[in-house]
Design a protein around this motif. Structure first.
Motif, short mmCIF file in Angstrom:
data_model
loop_
_atom_site.label_atom_id
_atom_site.label_comp_id
_atom_site.label_asym_id
_atom_site.label_seq_id
_atom_site.Cartn_x
_atom_site.Cartn_y
_atom_site.Cartn_z
N ALA A 83 6.22 7.69 -11.98
CA ALA A 83 6.10 7.66 -10.52
C ALA A 83 5.90 6.24 -10.04
CB ALA A 83 4.93 8.55 -10.08
N LYS A 84 5.10 5.47 -10.76
CA LYS A 84 4.89 4.06 -10.41
C LYS A 84 6.20 3.30 -10.47
CE LYS A 84 4.27 -0.43 -11.61
NZ LYS A 84 5.20 -1.33 -12.30
N ARG A 85 6.96 3.48 -11.53
CA ARG A 85 8.20 2.74 -11.71
C ARG A 85 9.18 3.04 -10.58
NH1 ARG A 85 10.48 4.05 -17.37
NH2 ARG A 85 11.83 2.26 -16.92
N LEU A 86 9.29 4.30 -10.19
CA LEU A 86 10.20 4.67 -9.10
C LEU A 86 9.73 4.08 -7.77
CD1 LEU A 86 10.81 8.38 -10.14
CD2 LEU A 86 12.56 6.58 -10.03
N ALA A 87 8.43 4.16 -7.50
CA ALA A 87 7.91 3.63 -6.24
C ALA A 87 8.10 2.12 -6.17
CB ALA A 87 6.44 4.00 -6.09
N VAL A 110 -3.85 5.27 -7.38
CA VAL A 110 -3.38 6.60 -7.75
C VAL A 110 -4.17 7.15 -8.94
CG1 VAL A 110 -1.41 7.86 -8.70
CG2 VAL A 110 -1.09 6.30 -6.77
N GLN A 111 -4.46 6.32 -9.93
CA GLN A 111 -5.22 6.80 -11.08
C GLN A 111 -6.61 7.27 -10.68
OE1 GLN A 111 -4.58 4.37 -14.87
NE2 GLN A 111 -3.40 3.15 -13.43
N VAL A 112 -7.26 6.51 -9.81
CA VAL A 112 -8.59 6.91 -9.33
C VAL A 112 -8.52 8.24 -8.58
CG1 VAL A 112 -10.39 6.33 -7.65
CG2 VAL A 112 -9.59 4.60 -9.27
N LEU A 113 -7.52 8.38 -7.71
CA LEU A 113 -7.40 9.61 -6.92
C LEU A 113 -7.05 10.82 -7.79
CD1 LEU A 113 -5.58 8.12 -3.83
CD2 LEU A 113 -7.91 9.00 -3.91
N VAL A 114 -6.17 10.63 -8.75
CA VAL A 114 -5.87 11.73 -9.68
C VAL A 114 -7.13 12.13 -10.44
CG1 VAL A 114 -4.65 12.28 -11.84
CG2 VAL A 114 -3.39 11.28 -9.92
N GLY A 135 0.79 -1.23 0.00
CA GLY A 135 0.00 0.00 0.00
C GLY A 135 0.82 1.27 0.00
N PHE A 136 1.97 1.25 0.70
CA PHE A 136 2.77 2.47 0.77
C PHE A 136 3.34 2.87 -0.59
CE2 PHE A 136 3.97 2.96 5.54
CZ PHE A 136 2.63 2.94 5.87
N ALA A 137 3.35 1.94 -1.57
CA ALA A 137 3.79 2.31 -2.91
C ALA A 137 2.86 3.36 -3.51
CB ALA A 137 3.87 1.08 -3.81
N ALA A 138 1.56 3.24 -3.24
CA ALA A 138 0.62 4.25 -3.72
C ALA A 138 0.92 5.61 -3.09
CB ALA A 138 -0.82 3.82 -3.42
N LEU A 139 1.24 5.59 -1.79
CA LEU A 139 1.57 6.85 -1.11
C LEU A 139 2.86 7.44 -1.65
CD1 LEU A 139 0.67 5.90 2.59
CD2 LEU A 139 -0.82 6.75 0.76
N GLN A 140 3.83 6.59 -1.96
CA GLN A 140 5.07 7.10 -2.57
C GLN A 140 4.79 7.73 -3.94
OE1 GLN A 140 7.89 3.44 -1.34
NE2 GLN A 140 8.99 5.17 -2.22
N MET A 141 3.93 7.10 -4.72
CA MET A 141 3.57 7.66 -6.02
C MET A 141 2.95 9.04 -5.86
SD MET A 141 1.97 4.37 -8.05
CE MET A 141 1.50 5.36 -9.50
N LEU A 142 2.04 9.19 -4.90
CA LEU A 142 1.38 10.47 -4.69
C LEU A 142 2.38 11.53 -4.23
CD1 LEU A 142 -1.89 9.21 -2.98
CD2 LEU A 142 -1.66 10.10 -5.31
N ASN A 143 3.34 11.13 -3.37
CA ASN A 143 4.36 12.09 -2.93
C ASN A 143 5.23 12.57 -4.09
OD1 ASN A 143 3.93 12.67 -0.26
ND2 ASN A 143 5.29 11.08 0.53
N ILE A 144 5.41 11.72 -5.09
CA ILE A 144 6.15 12.13 -6.30
C ILE A 144 5.30 13.06 -7.15
CG2 ILE A 144 7.14 11.28 -8.47
CD1 ILE A 144 7.90 8.69 -6.91
#
Length: 542
Positions: A288-292, A441-445, A256-265
């Motif tokens: 952002a996904k690839r980095l997370a 992340v896509q849904v939230l964006v 789950g924290f990967a989604a949070l990392q993506m959002l922080n990017i």
């Protein structure tokens, strides 16, 4: 309100709520029904994670009900046995007894019930028992998943220590067809046992004893003692601020924290300067996904066995540092994980659902056997299949996610929750292995940046990126493959290809996950629900 992947399950939730049950009661009833009706995505043989908003305490509660590896098998034995089946350096097999870990689902049910339940378990499990005994018509998407699972089991049947039990329950006459009435009386009997004798029946009684005897018969390693030692854990969700919304996920061993990392990017760029379906927006989200996911592959593991620099991974400074690595014009050729100040993907088929009650309690729950229906192993007379989640361990002894006796594997299934100004805003999730964080992340964006409503945010065309490093240590192409739905504009597709992304148009919908959500209006208390158009699901409320 309830949003689930199967219409009958949504109705069951409403029936439980009308009887005075809490959202937790209804969630357990839904999960029991889906273990019968959607065995391709979940079941008693799998694991469970949940986030619960409790209006009484004004607090989010996280539940990790994931099981552990057998205590009697070492890493060296696992490597040796895996190599005999897969070959040297090819990881743990996807089927048979080697990837089986203790099923945590039942412990999750009883933990939820003890903390938040109102109705007795016999009432909660009654609808699923009735359908298991008397039958229900199989829905279309699940029928297709059953067909795919049977084909996969038959392809790899030599890996499965015993398949006769599973064939007799689900595939006696081939895969069930859409509209066919399906029954599972053995599962009904297991549910009756849980309703009568509680958690102990599963982990210290008849179920544990049956699985112990079954494993000994087929040469497996899971034992009664592994069940007796199991506990679900209440954990603290982690949250990050994304443009004024607090997005919350559960900490590792999940992703789950990967989604949070993506959002922080992503918070470091104003995405709204481009249209939502533009190549630029897709590019930034994919990068952002690839980095997370590079960090996910390096750091995410069972925190009881590994030191994970969570505060650093979720810091805004680190998000900005990672954002600086993104080239706005072209895809990274070989992204790498970050290095903390002091160093200390696989596919999945899952069910996600969410329930909200009249008092404001909201439950975000996800449950899975991992690869499709699981390991192919169905213990004698129990009516469910054991998970194969242990496939996601690494066999590298130096990796944080290395197999160890009694350890929880890296997990893909993640529930999510969003808060706004201290109040619950949305309970949501998205099924499907590594698709889940990128789907969140896509849904939230879509909602936060582009103003879509809760249903539109799930309907919009998605991407799914695969490749790069993996928590199993079996790494893929560093650029990876970018799957896009047919609804993505052709000019966006062309530009993404020109940027260096390896684009593939995929039109079957399966790889893009399954979304369910309930949004709450903080002023009126009104719920708005959304369900996945790519699945069989429905939203029901009253």
């Amino acid at each position: 309100m309830a949003a689930t992947a199967q219409p009958l399950a949504s109705q069951i939730a409403i029936d439980i709520l009308k009887q005075g049950g809490s959202a937790a009661d209804a969630a357990i009833a839904v999960n029991a029904a889906l273990g019968l009706m959607e065995p391709t995505g979940c079941g008693l043989g799998g694991d469970l994670f949940a986030i619960v908003w409790d209006p009484k305490t004004g607090k989010l509660h996280g539940l990790n009900a994931s099981g552990r590896a057998p205590m009697g098998r070492t890493l060296e034995e696992t490597k040796m046995k895996s190599a005999a089946i897969m070959g040297e350096g090819e990881g743990i097999p996807p089927f048979g007894h080697l990837p089986v870990s203790v099923p945590g689902t039942a412990s999750g049910w009883f933990a939820l019930h003890q903390k938040f339940g109102k109705l007795p378990m016999r009432t909660i499990l009654a609808p699923a028992i009735d359908y298991a005994e008397n039958g229900f018509p199989v829905s279309p998407v699940i029928a297709e998943y059953l067909r795919m699972n049977l084909a996969r089991f038959e392809e790899y049947e030599e890996m499965i220590d015993e398949f006769d039990n599973a064939r007799a329950i689900w595939f006696a006459d081939g895969a069930p067809q859409a509209g066919e009435v399906f029954k599972n009386p053995a599962l009904a009997n297991t549910y009756k046992l849980l309703a009568k004798k509680g958690r102990k029946a599963f982990y210290e009684g008849e179920v544990a004893e049956t699985i112990d005897a079954y494993m000994k018969r087929i040469g497996g390693d899971l034992r009664y003692e592994d069940f007796a030692a199991h506990e679900a854990n209440w954990v603290e969700p982690g949250c990050v601020d994304y443009r004024g919304y607090d997005v919350c996920e559960l900490p590792p061993n999940g992703q789950g924290f990967a989604a949070l990392q993506m959002l922080n990017i992503l918070k470091n760029v104003d995405l709204t300067q481009w249209p939502r379906a533009s190549a630029e927006v897709f590019h930034y989200m994919v990068e952002a996904k690839r980095l997370a996911f590079e960090d996910l592959a390096k750091f995410y593991a069972d925190p009881d066995f590994a030191e994970i620099p969570l505060d650093w991974l979720l810091s805004e400074d680190y998000g900005a540092e990672r954002f600086a690595l993104i080239d706005p014009e072209k895809a990274m050729t070989d992204p790498a994980p970050g290095t903390p100040p002091s160093t200390i993907d696989g596919e999945g088929d899952t069910t996600y659902f969410t329930v909200a009650d009249k008092d404001g309690m909201m439950v975000s729950l996800i449950q899975s056997n991992y690869r499709g229906m699981g390991s192919g192993l169905s213990p004698d007379g129990l009516g469910f299949m054991l998970q194969d989640r242990g496939e996601l361990f690494s066999l590298d002894p130096d990796h944080p996610n290395a197999y160890a006796p009694g350890k929880r594997p890296f997990h893909t299934i993640i529930p999510a929750f969003v808060m706004k100004d201290g109040a619950p805003f949305m309970s949501f999730g998205l099924m499907g292995g590594g698709m889940q964080p990128q789907g969140h992340v896509q849904v939230l964006v879509n909602m936060i940046d582009y103003g879509m409503n809760v249903q539109e945010a799930g309907d919009a065309a998605r991407f799914h990126h695969s490749g790069g490093r993996s928590p199993t240590g079996l790494h893929g192409d560093p650029v990876g493959e970018l799957d896009l739905e047919p609804g993505v504009p052709s000019e966006t597709v062309a530009k993404l290809k020109a940027m260096g992304h390896k684009v593939k148009i995929v039109d079957d919908g399966i790889v893009f996950g399954g979304y369910e959500a309930i949004q709450r209006d903080s002023k009126t208390g009104v719920y708005s629900g959304a369900t996945e158009m790519r699945k069989d699901g429905t939203v029901a409320g009253y």
